[in-house]
Design a protein around this motif. Sequence first.
Motif: not given
Lengths: 649, 321
Positions: A345, A348-349, A352-353, A355
């Motif tokens: 998690e 992925l956080q 997400g923030a 690239t």
Amino acid sequence: MKREAPKSHMPSLITALLIAMLPHFVDLPAWIILWVLCAWSYCYVAVKYKLPLPGKVVRSALTVLGVAFVLSGSGIRLDGTAYVGVMCIMAGLKPLEIETHRDRMITVFLAYVIIITGLFKSESLTVTLYMFVSVLVTTAVLVRINYPVKAFRETMKLSGTIMLQALPVMLILFLLFPRVHSGFWGMSPSSVGKSGFTDRLSPGDVSRIVLDDSVAFRIFFEDEIPSYDRRYFRGIVFWKFDGESWTRGVSAPLNMRPVGGDNKVNYRITIEPHHQKWLFALDLPLKAPRRAFMQADQVIRSRRTVREKLTYELSSYLDFHTGELQRWEKSALKGQAEGNPKAQELALQWAGAQTEPGKIIESALQFFVAEGFEYTLNPPEMRDEPIDTFLFETRKGYCEHYASAFAFLMRSAGIPSRLVGGYLGGETNPYSDYLIVRQSDAHVWVEVWLEKTGWTRIDPTAVVAPERIRRGIENVLSPDEVPGFLQKGRFGFASNYINDFLMWWDAVSTSWDMWFSAYSFDAQKELLKKIGVDIDSVKGLAGVLAAALSACLVLGLLIATALVMRSRRKKDPVKAAYLVFCQKLENVGLGRRPSQGPADYARMLAAARDDLKPWAAAVTESYIRLRYAETADKDSVKQFKKLVNEFKP
Amino acid sequence: MTLSQSGSNSPIMEAAEIKQIFQTIVRNVSEIVMGKENQVRLALTCIFAGGHLLIEDIPGIGKTTLAKVLAGCLGLEFQRVQFTSDLLPGDILGTSIFEQATGTFRFHQGPVFTQVLLADEINRATPKTQSALLEAMEEHQVTIENTTYMLESPFFVMATQNPFEYSGTFPLPESQLDRFLMRISLGYPEREAEARILKGKNTKVLIEDMSACVTRKDVIEIQDRITRIHTSDAFIAYLQNILEFTRTSSHFYIGLSPRAGLSLLQAARSRACLDGREFAIPEDLQFVMPHVVGHRLKTKDDMSQFKPADLNRLLMEIPIP
């Protein structure tokens, strides 16, 4: 049959055997050592207090029993260990049956054979020097049993002289005796491999290796030694993670990927036997050395298991670029981030923030710094979901925990990553220009694949404990965690001297190893070629063998003739016949001391056995008359000889 | 008890006969000097070899008795001189005294003119006196004021010294010690022997009652025979091994001299003869060696003298060729 222990030379013989066998005590089964020591102690006590020694039946039973135990222990595999075991069992029992001079001689030769078996273990300088000492002692015992009551100092002197006289022969044999390709008589030194990397890495593995101060390998750089934080020695690359442990996971192909790089370093590595096939190389090696191959993830494997010291030459780039992510690599990474949901998690956080992979890596490293992670050899246990536990609860770990967690996070965030096991740092030997890398330098780090640089080394330990990658673990761990051998004052006030000495000794024995192993089969071939012998061709080889054999034969004949001539010149026939008489009695345990007069000896014989009395009287009377009275005529000498020949004790 | 009659009657004694005579002498002496048979044998070996004997021991152990009994048994004259620091050479050798009646000097013989001389506590006299005696021992003659007087044969000196008392003594220098063929010590008697001494008759009476076993002539004949005992090459080689050993081994300060070698040879011959043989064997050398060389060698470590037991042990290191 009970017989009284003969008192002569037992302590010296036992000493010779003990010194010869001592090196084997390290890896012999405890029961053999106990067996040997018990037998010897009994012999010693029996001789001292005149107790009876076991008879033939008991001795035979013990022999059969002992040998059977050894063979069953080794699984009836006749390897070096079993061989040494049997020798030691025999050496333990031998003193129990020492009775005559012949027995004593056999015991001495047994000691010599046991000394040779020391080579099964190692050919290092320490072992070699020790062998010289044992040979000296054994030869002294040999002198002693043949020339009994010489003073200790003179016995040792004579023994030393004999060894010095043997030195030229030793050198000639060293140079000309056919070298075998590996180990002594093809036997590999059988020391059991130390712990080290295996192809499975679980949490706690590395911290266990670190507790071992034995040498992993030594590196001789052609030029300057790179700085500490650039000395990453690559061993195994781990691809597969099962939620807890890392394994090799793939069979990486052999094809060489194009590697670009800078700062090329040439060096030679001498690796200690670790009973695996991994060969270690400075990150990043260009190509595999001889008798080894390199896989596409720059893992070098030897074709044979490393069972003895091995030296190989390599070149590496300190700065490098490995290029495109290859197809097999992608498949190897697929679907590997499983379990540990909290960590996934988090990753992925980050993904997400950001690239940019560089940014994600930075976030992860930042996480380790900000959340107060601690670097320790003894982290608390992490059972289920170990990475979650480590990242969010305990926050204490060693390099493998950080590397493992970091690689997992990267994979979860979609960045290709893998774990690399190897060593970091090492210690320069001040007495010689080489680097000693010990098991305690073991280290694990991560490689992530980035567009710009290809596979790139990221060492999460560097952010948690920056001193580790600059100076070594003894500088980062809390004082009570530093392994004993790394503590500075471990030898008290003499620490500096002892550490200096250990370094010096390492330098000396390393150059010995170099010199010794440098003279290989090939080197011998070269040498022979120089003196005009080519042993590659069958004809040449046959010629060499024929020449060597005939040389030995001629030399042997010459020596034998000289000895016979000398003994003929020295001994008159009467004395020779008398010595035959003495030898016959020696065989039944009634030997004559060299300093014992004939009349005295006859008295001793008469006292020992009634049936010998008339013989002893007759022989001695004739002998004394022939040797000490007026000169003897041929007939009486002939008669005397006949008398001796007829004698049967 | 005389039993050499047969021997002295026939001109040449048989070898076995000599052994018998020897055994009888040993037995007779041992009846008075109890429990010391080995020392008696050594002393007799020394006398017959024509050498002189040094006895090192404490007073009261029976040295004087031994000397007297030996002299008595061998039918020899006996004299005893107690050496003191004020003893002069003339007190031993004799002096010329002016005789008014004739108006000339006349030589009065000293105690040295005898056959067995006991020089008690020889190290108490001054070196001058000691050397006067030692010269007489070596030369078998005495020279006083340009006149030489021959000593009678056999001439045997038994000197004693106390090894434990040094105050007021003049220890014999090595060169003088060399004049003694053998050195022995008697030591305390064993318990049984001492009991016999304590229970037995007065030794004085015993000595007075004693009769000679042999005559002076027999002694001279045996002495002569001893010089003709055969020594084979093998025997000489063993003797040389012994000499060589003392010169090369690290135990000794200085090795044995050729003179010491000759002494060993003579003593071994004597033993061989008294053992009833006409040739010497290695055991003869082994028997006499510790007593012949003990006072001629010094240890390398602390320059002390060797005990017979030490030398016996060293003998075990020397192989017999």
